[in-house]
Motif scaffolding. Sequence first.
Motif, short mmCIF file in Angstrom:
data_model
loop_
_atom_site.label_atom_id
_atom_site.label_comp_id
_atom_site.label_asym_id
_atom_site.label_seq_id
_atom_site.Cartn_x
_atom_site.Cartn_y
_atom_site.Cartn_z
N SER A 141 -8.40 2.16 3.31
CA SER A 141 -7.24 1.62 4.02
C SER A 141 -7.48 1.60 5.53
N THR B 5 0.85 -1.19 0.00
CA THR B 5 0.00 0.00 0.00
C THR B 5 0.89 1.24 0.00
N GLU C 258 -4.81 5.45 0.41
CA GLU C 258 -5.59 4.72 -0.58
C GLU C 258 -6.98 4.45 -0.01
N SER D 183 1.93 -0.55 4.19
CA SER D 183 2.82 0.44 3.58
C SER D 183 4.05 0.68 4.44
N THR E 86 -2.80 0.05 5.22
CA THR E 86 -2.98 -1.23 4.53
C THR E 86 -4.28 -1.15 3.74
N ALA E 87 -4.16 -1.14 2.43
CA ALA E 87 -5.34 -1.10 1.56
C ALA E 87 -5.86 -2.52 1.36
N LYS F 87 -3.71 -5.56 -0.20
CA LYS F 87 -2.31 -5.15 -0.35
C LYS F 87 -1.58 -5.29 0.98
#
Length: 653
Positions: free
Chosen positions: A290, A264, A287, A334, A327-328, A331
């Motif tokens: 998320s 992400t 995103e 990040s 965190t999307a 995914k």
Amino acid sequence: MRSRFIRICSLLLVLATALTVIGCAGGGEDTTAGTDDVTVTDTEPVTEALTDGDTSVTAAPDTSAEPDTEPDTEPDTVTDAAPVDDTTVTETVTDTETVEETTVTEEETTAPETTTAPETTTVPETTTVPETTAPVTTAHVHSFSAWKVTKAATCTEKGSEERRCSGCNEIEIRTINATGHKSVTDAAVEATCTKDGKTAGSHCSVCGTVLSPQTTVKAKGHCYNGSWIVTKAATESENGEEARACSVCGEKVTRTLTYTGEKTAAPLVLGSSALGGGRVVIYGSTEPGSTIRTVVGDSVSINRSKDKYFYIEIGAGDSTPVQLFATAPGKAESDAAETTVSSAGGQNSVWGGRDSRLFYMPTLTFLTEQRADANIKSSINQLVNYITNKTIKDIQKVTGKNTKLLYVIIPDPATGYYQEHFPYVQDYVQDPSTSLMEAFMSAINGKHKDVYGIDLMPTMRAHKDEFIYFSTDTHYTELGAYYAYLEIMKTVKNDYPNVRVRTTENGDYTIEYKDVPGGDMCGMAGLGMNEVVPFFVANFEDTGSFYVSKRKDGIKSAGFGPGNWSRYSSISGTNPTAYFLGDSYGCYILPFIGANFSKVWTNEGVLWNYSLDKNILAKNKPDYVILLVCQRNVGSNFMGNTLASFSMSVSGF
């Protein structure tokens, strides 16, 4: 007649006795007799006295004799004189009518002295005299049977019972009083997350009549506390899963995680602001959808973003480093985004909650101070009694019809998102189910057939995971107004079953999400925030004038329209009319009301004018009068708030 007959008989007896005495004297016997006084009373039996050859006969009173109609006032006296020596017999006859005195003089030498018999012998009367008497009537004594019910009494109607005499068949009837209702309590049923409940009520255990109707308490809706938790990690070849549970009933919901191995993008911090009390709000973008993991020293919190923006409250000091990870869906987490925040200064008008919620601080009083205690309930009952005994009657008197009255209260986000508060607020707050709003709704529903209270708390909580409230504004969105409008139309449909309701499911509306500048809390927090907000596009011709949004972004929305606003709808042939009054929460619902009632009228200025206009009522005769206000406008003094001022504005009618 009988008494006279007896007197005659008595005289004959006296004469017979006198003749006997005379006869004895004529026989030459040397007898010296005194003067005999013979008294005969016209009664039975006769008393005869005999002494030394002299005879005195006295008739005793006849107690069975019937008096003449008009008794004589003095005795009747009959005197028979005979030329006898000096012997005199005097006869006195007395009855209830007359007293007769008869003197008989015998031709005999008067005796020098009178001798009275020492004893009296009672001689029964032997003479039978036929007479005619009236038959003696003996009074009939009833012999009644036991009472028999001929018509049973009910709770509300009298009955009767009768009894009959076995001798003469006479009937007696008496009334049995109505028994009156026997009230039993219908227990309240608590609403759950998914099922409606009921308030307590009562009914008659005998006839089943409802004495105090139970009203429906709508399902509360699930309260999902916190963020999604990964229950199964996704791999390069297999999907994972994350879940969260309702904090009330524990029901879990899950969603699939599709992991591709892609990271992400790191979140972007756009600003922060001190809230006071060592609290700081961080505003940024990420995103869409998320989850944000925030690390402050040893403290970690997890919150969801609202679409592509996040508004996260944390505890901080004067200069505190913060790391944020996003965190999307599908995914990997990040890389960290780092920033430093400070809690120095700040304001107390805004505070945050879980999952990118911001709240207006003054509304916290609805959760901490305004409780439905005994005093408040007393004030609520006073107002409800006024509404049902005065307000609705005055409205209907002016309109000349059974105009309905709707009280619609929109819950503030502070109560609508109660479960999204952080523990430091929840621990301080009492059970919000006893709020003034819900206490008022419970008191007013069922009190009058034409007065309704519409509590939107269950509806808003049921949809709280949707964008029904702004994150940056103190109001609900058009989506929240749409759900409120649907609840109003459910009530209308009960009165008008054929009413037409425009919905998104029917294709009447399309929802569009727009990224727009933030609302009133942006200035309070000192942050220039944006957010993604749902807007409704009408897919029919009679939309009227949709007002330009106060956000000045050019998006057509419900706004603060002109004064004395009114409009017709193309469904005017089937739907009722309404006279609408409201506060700022009314601006987002008014386009729905205007398009779904056949005609709608408002006061001058449209909003915040809560006084009923007699001219509007008299001229237009609306089917409904609707008052819609936000919970925070109810006020802490229940008899001095918006509801009270509106309800009592008809006092001069």
